[in-house]
Write an enzyme that holds these catalytic residues in place. Structure first.
Site, PDB file in Angstrom:
ATOM      1  N   TYR A   1       0.714  -1.217  -0.013  1.00 28.30           N
ATOM      2  CA  TYR A   1      -0.086  -0.100  -0.225  1.00 28.30           C
ATOM      3  C   TYR A   1       0.923   1.349  -0.109  1.00 28.30           C
ATOM      4  O   TYR A   1       2.095   1.323   0.786  1.00 28.30           O
ATOM      5  CB  TYR A   1      -0.864   0.045   1.252  1.00 28.30           C
ATOM      6  CG  TYR A   1      -1.777   1.466   1.477  1.00 28.30           C
ATOM      7  CD1 TYR A   1      -2.957   1.263   1.100  1.00 28.30           C
ATOM      8  CD2 TYR A   1      -1.216   2.310   2.052  1.00 28.30           C
ATOM      9  CE1 TYR A   1      -3.711   2.465   1.045  1.00 28.30           C
ATOM     10  CE2 TYR A   1      -2.052   3.438   2.260  1.00 28.30           C
ATOM     11  CZ  TYR A   1      -3.201   3.529   1.690  1.00 28.30           C
ATOM     12  OH  TYR A   1      -4.031   4.639   1.755  1.00 28.30           O
TER      13      TYR A   1
ATOM     14  N   GLU B   1      -3.438   7.644  -3.877  1.00 25.26           N
ATOM     15  CA  GLU B   1      -3.189   6.239  -3.340  1.00 25.26           C
ATOM     16  C   GLU B   1      -3.179   5.065  -4.348  1.00 25.26           C
ATOM     17  O   GLU B   1      -3.801   5.047  -5.410  1.00 25.26           O
ATOM     18  CB  GLU B   1      -4.777   5.878  -2.512  1.00 25.26           C
ATOM     19  CG  GLU B   1      -4.780   4.800  -1.785  1.00 25.26           C
ATOM     20  CD  GLU B   1      -6.030   4.464  -1.149  1.00 25.26           C
ATOM     21  OE1 GLU B   1      -6.103   4.626   0.197  1.00 25.26           O
ATOM     22  OE2 GLU B   1      -6.904   4.193  -1.804  1.00 25.26           O
TER      23      GLU B   1
END
Lengths: 392, 290
Positions: free
Chosen positions: A113, A201
């Protein structure tokens, strides 16, 4: 402002970040040729068919399908394009899928992530990373906060190479992959700054079995205050993904958000508008909307405000709460009287005006002959509105 | 006494020849504040308000010639960050930026610069300061407030007016009222101001009005528990706001669960702050508890 995944992939690609080969289509006729192109370019029969809506959780709702060959890709495209996709982030009715993004399938070794956003506590950009990719970061923050790597960036000096190295190494990357990850982090920071991004993101960022790094899925949100200088980003707006009433309100420079209740409200100032919604709830009602008419509450804004509130058929009563500082209440009162006359309202309207010229305003409302229920405090106004909303 | 602003503050207005700037500069002057000049690049040498106030091209000239120590900024969003930096560079000790809609990245950089210059910024996207009976530097309607002993700190404009109105109706005046702004990046937070109110002999209690989004109210609550001896009253707007939506203010978006109004109110309560449930009960609650 939000954009689609395929647009985020374009931004990543133009900033030098590796993304899977992929094309957006909005028509089933294009599926076969598109899949064949991807197969040829990637030298791999398998593709992924992905629904393009702004809400997350698409996989859980059946909007992302791995397709081992052309036939399955065509079948999956047929079932997804045009469907009402319901995810944990959409309304109960779901969102119509108008676009598909078809990408090459990637042989994944590990998922990570990576995100950049504003850390409000330090007023600095912050990079957030984790070796637990593919998960919701909020969940991870609660269950295992120690697995989240955070690195703040001094905005004057920018991201330093040792910081990208620290993050990549903390993710457990080594060798060639570590170098590639450092470059991804630095390129992502550049796009964060240059495109006035509020959230960038990549989830997941993947390591392939042949030791390469790809951004497999990405989400970008932009700072609305900076859109005036982001021409390219502005062209990415998709109004089909926005609530029609919100779009209408933005044309009149009104700040409107539709909610599920039946008590409409029109207020000046965002904080007071939220407080009005809160007190409606405390009095046993349910707010139908957030509406901030801003500092220039006049006949036109009041009229447009009424139109937008009443376009929601659930509304059975309206509360107008204006605290006049610079705004003069007598002018607002004239606006209300005229709007009520012109619009031929069929729901009760409770009005509370306080502040500059409030006394004159009350006289205007009382002598106008229009059916308005006056109130002299926020408490009384909310109570009366909820009462008439329920009895209606 | 009061905090940050009083009758001796020497105030300039950046953007004084614009319509907003000139209107509010006049209002601040009429309130009795010591407005000593203005800044508009390219209009230096002119005067405004019947030749009463000089206009300068640059902040640094205004500071040198008027001894200004406070600046109020009314310039458009795309130029406002530069105006803040200019005032900081000139060494203006208190900079109040009213402008709404400044890009976040501009403010991230500006925030850092202001800190380095060692001056204080209030805002942006705020109504400014009001020390009742002495001076106002911003856009708060002066007539609603009354001199007294309650400090008011708020993220919002009109909700501050509502709170001040309720306090006055309950017979309570204010020492200083400050709108800190509704943006994600602001110059001065609640903790800084609570520290100042704690030291101010003429403040007996403080009302803090927050809203959804960010962690500031939670950090403030923890600070109050350990550092503030005076009674603190709190209200958080947006209990009914849907998560993930921006409610008017750029900063009013509840991200994680702990940015919600309910979570903030709970922690404030735990830390000894008198939490007001209804926005209509702010004045009443302060009156009852004091």
């Amino acid at each position: 402002m939000k954009i689609h995944e395929y647009q985020a992939a374009e931004i990543l690609k133009s900033n030098g970040i590796p993304v899977p080969i992929g094309y957006m289509i909005d028509n089933l006729d294009e599926v076969k040729a598109t899949v064949e192109t991807i197969q040829k370019e990637s030298n791999n029969a398998a593709v992924v068919v992905k629904a393009q809506i702004h809400a997350g959780g698409r996989g859980k709702g059946g909007g992302v399908k791995f397709s081992p060959d052309l036939n399955s890709a065509v079948d999956n495209a047929k079932s997804i394009l045009g469907m009402q996709l319901i995810t944990p982030q959409t309304s109960g009715e779901g969102q119509t899928v108008r676009k598909l993004y078809i990408t090459q399938a990637i042989d994944i070794a590990r998922e990570y992530y990576l995100a950049i956003t504003l850390d409000r506590s330090s007023s600095q950009p912050i990079i957030i990373a984790s070796a637990e990719g593919g998960m919701e970061i909020e969940e991870l923050a609660h269950s295992s906060p120690e697995k989240i790597i955070k690195e703040r960036i001094d905005p004057i000096f920018g991201l330093q190479p040792f910081q990208s190295y620290r993050i990549s190494a903390s993710l457990g990357l080594t060798g060639h992959a570590l170098k590639e990850a450092c470059k991804v982090i630095s390129d992502l920071y550049k796009s964060y700054v240059n495109s006035d991004v509020s959230l960038a993101e990549i989830n997941p960022l993947v390591l392939t079995k042949d030791d390469r790094i790809f951004a497999l899925d990405a989400k970008f949100n932009f700072d609305d205050n900076a859109l005036f200088r982001q021409e390219n980003i502005n062209t990415m707006r998709d109004i089909f993904e926005e609530d029609p009433a919100d779009v209408e309100a933005s044309k009149f420079n009104l700040n409107y958000i539709k909610l599920d209740g039946n008590v409409g409200c029109m207020v000046n100032g965002a904080g007071l508008a939220m407080a009005a919604m809160d007190i409606i709830k405390l009095k046993g009602g349910e707010p139908a909307n957030f509406l901030d008419v801003g500092g220039g509450a006049n006949v036109e804004t009041v009229k447009n405000g009424f139109r937008i509130i009443l376009s929601d058929k659930n509304v059975t009563a309206v509360l107008i709460n204006i605290f006049g500082g610079i705004v003069r209440c007598d002018r607002v009162a004239n606006g209300i009287v005229e709007a009520v006359k012109v619009l031929d309202l069929n729901v009760p309207v409770v009005v509370r005006l306080e502040g500059t010229n409030a006394t004159e305003a009350k006289e205007i409302l009382a002598s106008s002959g229009v059916a308005i229920i006056p109130a002299s405090s926020l408490d009384e106004a909310a109570e009366k509105t909820v009462e008439v909303a329920i009895s209606k | 006494m009061s905090i940050l602003l009083n009758k001796d503050s020497r105030i300039i207005v950046q953007g004084i020849t614009g319509s907003e700037g000139s209107f509010h500069a006049r209002q601040c002057l009429d309130y009795g504040g010591n407005v000593v000049g203005g800044v508009t690049p390219g209009k230096g040498g002119q005067t405004v308000f019947d030749e009463k106030l000089p206009v300068f091209n640059q902040c640094i000239e205004a500071k040198q010639q008027t001894g200004a120590n406070v600046s109020i900024i009314f310039v458009p969003a795309s130029f406002a960050a530069n105006a803040i930096k200019e005032a900081a560079y000139a060494g203006i000790e208190l900079i109040i930026c009213i402008t709404e809609g400044i890009p976040v990245n501009d403010m991230v950089e500006t925030h850092q610069y202001v800190k380095q210059q060692g001056v204080r910024l209030i805002g942006p996207n705020c109504p400014g300061l009001l020390t009742p009976g002495e001076a106002k530097a911003g856009i708060m309607p002066g007539f609603i407030a009354k001199k007294g002993k309650i400090g008011v700190i708020s993220k919002s404009g009109t909700l501050t007016y509502e709170a001040v109105h309720q306090l006055v109706s309950a017979g309570l005046g204010q020492s200083t009222c400050i709108g800190i702004g509704g943006d994600p990046v602001i110059g001065t937070d609640m903790i800084d101001l609570l520290g100042l109110f704690e030291k101010d002999n003429d403040t007996d209690a403080v009302v803090v009005i927050g809203e959804i989004g960010g962690q500031m109210e939670i950090e403030t609550a923890r600070y109050v528990k350990d550092n503030i001896s005076k009674p603190v009253f709190g209200f958080i707007a947006g209990r009914t706001a849907p998560p993930g939506r921006r409610m008017g203010h750029a900063g009013a978006i509840a991200g994680g669960a702990d940015e919600s109004a309910a979570a903030k109110m709970e922690i404030m309560q735990e830390c000894g702050i008198h939490v007001v449930e209804s926005p209509a009960d702010i004045g009443k609650t302060v009156k009852q508890e004091l």
